[in-house]
Design an enzyme around this catalytic site. Structure first.
Site, PDB file in Angstrom:
ATOM      1  N   HIS A   1       0.855  -1.195   0.000  1.00  0.00           N
ATOM      2  CA  HIS A   1       0.000   0.000   0.000  1.00  0.00           C
ATOM      3  C   HIS A   1       0.886   1.238   0.000  1.00  0.00           C
ATOM      4  O   HIS A   1       0.817   2.058   0.920  1.00  0.00           O
ATOM      5  CB  HIS A   1      -0.921   0.039   1.227  1.00  0.00           C
ATOM      6  CG  HIS A   1      -2.196  -0.719   1.059  1.00  0.00           C
ATOM      7  ND1 HIS A   1      -3.007  -1.022   2.127  1.00  0.00           N
ATOM      8  CD2 HIS A   1      -2.815  -1.227  -0.031  1.00  0.00           C
ATOM      9  CE1 HIS A   1      -4.066  -1.681   1.695  1.00  0.00           C
ATOM     10  NE2 HIS A   1      -3.970  -1.819   0.384  1.00  0.00           N
TER      11      HIS A   1
ATOM     12  N   TYR B   1      -1.418  -8.144   9.600  1.00  0.00           N
ATOM     13  CA  TYR B   1      -2.299  -7.964   8.440  1.00  0.00           C
ATOM     14  C   TYR B   1      -3.682  -7.514   8.918  1.00  0.00           C
ATOM     15  O   TYR B   1      -4.274  -6.575   8.381  1.00  0.00           O
ATOM     16  CB  TYR B   1      -2.375  -9.295   7.698  1.00  0.00           C
ATOM     17  CG  TYR B   1      -3.159  -9.278   6.415  1.00  0.00           C
ATOM     18  CD1 TYR B   1      -2.535  -9.074   5.194  1.00  0.00           C
ATOM     19  CD2 TYR B   1      -4.536  -9.492   6.424  1.00  0.00           C
ATOM     20  CE1 TYR B   1      -3.259  -9.079   4.010  1.00  0.00           C
ATOM     21  CE2 TYR B   1      -5.266  -9.501   5.255  1.00  0.00           C
ATOM     22  CZ  TYR B   1      -4.622  -9.297   4.054  1.00  0.00           C
ATOM     23  OH  TYR B   1      -5.348  -9.302   2.886  1.00  0.00           O
TER      24      TYR B   1
ATOM     25  N   ASP C   1      -8.946 -11.198   0.511  1.00  0.00           N
ATOM     26  CA  ASP C   1      -8.083 -10.544   1.511  1.00  0.00           C
ATOM     27  C   ASP C   1      -8.261 -11.097   2.940  1.00  0.00           C
ATOM     28  O   ASP C   1      -7.261 -11.304   3.636  1.00  0.00           O
ATOM     29  CB  ASP C   1      -8.316  -9.026   1.505  1.00  0.00           C
ATOM     30  CG  ASP C   1      -7.475  -8.314   0.443  1.00  0.00           C
ATOM     31  OD1 ASP C   1      -6.438  -8.866   0.027  1.00  0.00           O
ATOM     32  OD2 ASP C   1      -7.854  -7.205   0.035  1.00  0.00           O
TER      33      ASP C   1
ATOM     34  N   ASP D   1      -3.540  -5.514  -6.509  1.00  0.00           N
ATOM     35  CA  ASP D   1      -2.761  -6.699  -6.112  1.00  0.00           C
ATOM     36  C   ASP D   1      -3.497  -7.992  -6.490  1.00  0.00           C
ATOM     37  O   ASP D   1      -2.901  -9.075  -6.474  1.00  0.00           O
ATOM     38  CB  ASP D   1      -2.402  -6.688  -4.618  1.00  0.00           C
ATOM     39  CG  ASP D   1      -3.578  -6.458  -3.699  1.00  0.00           C
ATOM     40  OD1 ASP D   1      -4.549  -5.794  -4.102  1.00  0.00           O
ATOM     41  OD2 ASP D   1      -3.523  -6.935  -2.550  1.00  0.00           O
TER      42      ASP D   1
ATOM     43  N   GLU E   1      -8.848  -4.492  -6.402  1.00  0.00           N
ATOM     44  CA  GLU E   1      -7.603  -3.795  -6.068  1.00  0.00           C
ATOM     45  C   GLU E   1      -6.476  -4.420  -6.889  1.00  0.00           C
ATOM     46  O   GLU E   1      -6.510  -5.616  -7.213  1.00  0.00           O
ATOM     47  CB  GLU E   1      -7.320  -3.920  -4.564  1.00  0.00           C
ATOM     48  CG  GLU E   1      -6.277  -2.923  -4.088  1.00  0.00           C
ATOM     49  CD  GLU E   1      -6.172  -2.832  -2.557  1.00  0.00           C
ATOM     50  OE1 GLU E   1      -6.797  -3.660  -1.861  1.00  0.00           O
ATOM     51  OE2 GLU E   1      -5.465  -1.919  -2.080  1.00  0.00           O
TER      52      GLU E   1
ATOM     53  N   HIS F   1      -3.483 -13.754  -0.046  1.00  0.00           N
ATOM     54  CA  HIS F   1      -2.095 -13.458   0.305  1.00  0.00           C
ATOM     55  C   HIS F   1      -1.618 -14.494   1.312  1.00  0.00           C
ATOM     56  O   HIS F   1      -2.325 -14.805   2.275  1.00  0.00           O
ATOM     57  CB  HIS F   1      -1.958 -12.092   0.995  1.00  0.00           C
ATOM     58  CG  HIS F   1      -2.373 -10.931   0.158  1.00  0.00           C
ATOM     59  ND1 HIS F   1      -1.648 -10.477  -0.921  1.00  0.00           N
ATOM     60  CD2 HIS F   1      -3.447 -10.104   0.245  1.00  0.00           C
ATOM     61  CE1 HIS F   1      -2.250  -9.430  -1.457  1.00  0.00           C
ATOM     62  NE2 HIS F   1      -3.357  -9.185  -0.773  1.00  0.00           N
TER      63      HIS F   1
ATOM     64  N   HIS G   1     -12.145  -9.074  -6.016  1.00  0.00           N
ATOM     65  CA  HIS G   1     -11.796  -7.765  -5.453  1.00  0.00           C
ATOM     66  C   HIS G   1     -10.891  -7.098  -6.483  1.00  0.00           C
ATOM     67  O   HIS G   1      -9.926  -7.715  -6.923  1.00  0.00           O
ATOM     68  CB  HIS G   1     -11.067  -8.047  -4.130  1.00  0.00           C
ATOM     69  CG  HIS G   1     -10.421  -6.899  -3.439  1.00  0.00           C
ATOM     70  ND1 HIS G   1     -10.875  -5.608  -3.536  1.00  0.00           N
ATOM     71  CD2 HIS G   1      -9.351  -6.854  -2.594  1.00  0.00           C
ATOM     72  CE1 HIS G   1     -10.103  -4.833  -2.768  1.00  0.00           C
ATOM     73  NE2 HIS G   1      -9.169  -5.570  -2.209  1.00  0.00           N
TER      74      HIS G   1
ATOM     75  N   HIS H   1     -12.040  -6.432   1.718  1.00  0.00           N
ATOM     76  CA  HIS H   1     -11.435  -5.196   2.131  1.00  0.00           C
ATOM     77  C   HIS H   1     -12.017  -3.943   1.458  1.00  0.00           C
ATOM     78  O   HIS H   1     -11.938  -2.836   2.000  1.00  0.00           O
ATOM     79  CB  HIS H   1      -9.936  -5.381   1.807  1.00  0.00           C
ATOM     80  CG  HIS H   1      -9.059  -4.241   1.773  1.00  0.00           C
ATOM     81  ND1 HIS H   1      -8.194  -3.958   0.761  1.00  0.00           N
ATOM     82  CD2 HIS H   1      -8.895  -3.262   2.691  1.00  0.00           C
ATOM     83  CE1 HIS H   1      -7.501  -2.886   1.037  1.00  0.00           C
ATOM     84  NE2 HIS H   1      -7.895  -2.444   2.182  1.00  0.00           N
TER      85      HIS H   1
END
Ligand code: FE2
Ligand code: FE2
Length: 302
Positions: free
Chosen positions: A22, A191, A163, A82, A80, A224, A78, A144
């Site tokens: 991030h 995390y 996430d 990543d 995002e 992750h 998701h 998230h």
């Protein structure tokens, strides 16, 4: 490429050298992984992709191993970057296949990528048949981002959780029973503190909902880090605990200071706490990592 269960493969990337996530917000001393999963039933489904800098090696490896043309659908849990960062490169090669995502996900994917893709919005309980197995979607807004969802692979008892339940932790191993438990939980807690804490209330609700679905779960595979196969519900129980005003009976005093006056106040408060027998840490937030420093993890290992 690694088989995590019959017909389910990890096709992600291990990012050994990531030290900040991030932007500069979150230190990741053990790197991270971007877990993408391929379910190879009568239909082949790909769940999530990997972070943008790895798009070429990721897509080329997928093509070499499975053939991109054999993939019949993509699930983006998701958007995002990543997790969806390789989507544009991938979709250039297989432009017409459907992408399953939440309604919010479809809006966000359109705004992120400006492409006319075949987006199929789904909600909790919707499913896609792959042959012997079935993907069942579970929305998880704000865990998230507003678009987030999870995917339960019925027939394999695997929950792809995106996430939630992840950690920034690159390891030669894949499963929770293969790694040092202290390291695993340090990363899982860090995390949680950095990514999930603002949404504690939603975590409680989502766990309640997950439990009420009574799904048999053999594996929880986040997007992750390490995959939970040994007592996978342990991380769900931990989330429940961390979302409930979690503390370990110690105090962390965070301060910033220009000329040392605020530091003196912080140290004075710490002294008072220590005299009362309460373990205390004092951290200058301009110099310290944004992370949870749990006294439990600061004890020397034997
Ligand atoms: Fe995220
Ligand atoms: Fe993520």
């Amino acid at each position: 490429m690694f088989q995590i269960k019959d017909k389910i493969y990890w096709v992600g990337i291990k990012d050994w050298e990531l030290r900040r996530f991030h932007g500069d917000e979150y230190s990741t001393h053990r790197g991270s992984t971007y877990n993408s999963y391929l379910i190879k039933d009568q239909k082949i489904a790909l769940v999530d992709t990997v972070w943008t800098p790895f798009h070429m090696e990721y897509v080329e490896e997928l093509d070499k191993k499975y053939g991109l043309k054999n993939i019949e659908l993509i699930v983006i849990q998701h958007c995002e970057q990543d997790h969806a960062g390789s989507l544009a490169y991938l979709m250039d090669k297989i432009p017409n296949i459907p992408i399953y995502c939440t309604k919010k996900g479809s809006e966000m994917i359109r705004k992120h990528f400006h492409k006319d893709w075949n987006l199929i919005p789904v909600k909790t309980g919707d499913s896609v048949d792959l042959g012997e197995m079935k993907l069942i979607f579970i929305e998880a807004p704000m865990l998230h981002w507003p678009d987030t969802m999870m995917t339960y692979v019925q027939g394999a008892n695997v929950l792809l959780s995106n996430d939630p339940f992840g950690q920034h932790f690159a390891s030669p191993h894949f499963y929770n029973d293969q790694v040092d438990q202290g390291e695993l939980y340090q990363e899982a807690l860090k995390y949680y503190a950095n990514i999930i804490t603002p949404f504690n209330k939603l975590v409680k609700g989502k766990i309640k909902e997950l439990k009420s679905l009574n799904l048999p779960i053999d594996i929880i595979a986040p997007s992750h880090g390490i995959i939970w196969r040994d007592n996978p519900m342990q991380i769900v129980e931990k989330y429940d605990q961390w979302a409930s005003n979690y503390h370990e009976g110690s105090v962390v005093i965070l301060y910033d200071t220009m000329w040392g006056a605020t530091k003196r106040m912080a140290l004075a408060i710490a002294k008072g706490l220590e005299e009362a027998g309460i373990p205390t840490r004092v951290l200058n937030i301009a110099k310290s990592d944004k992370m949870i420093l749990s006294p439990r993890y600061l004890k020397p290992r034997v």
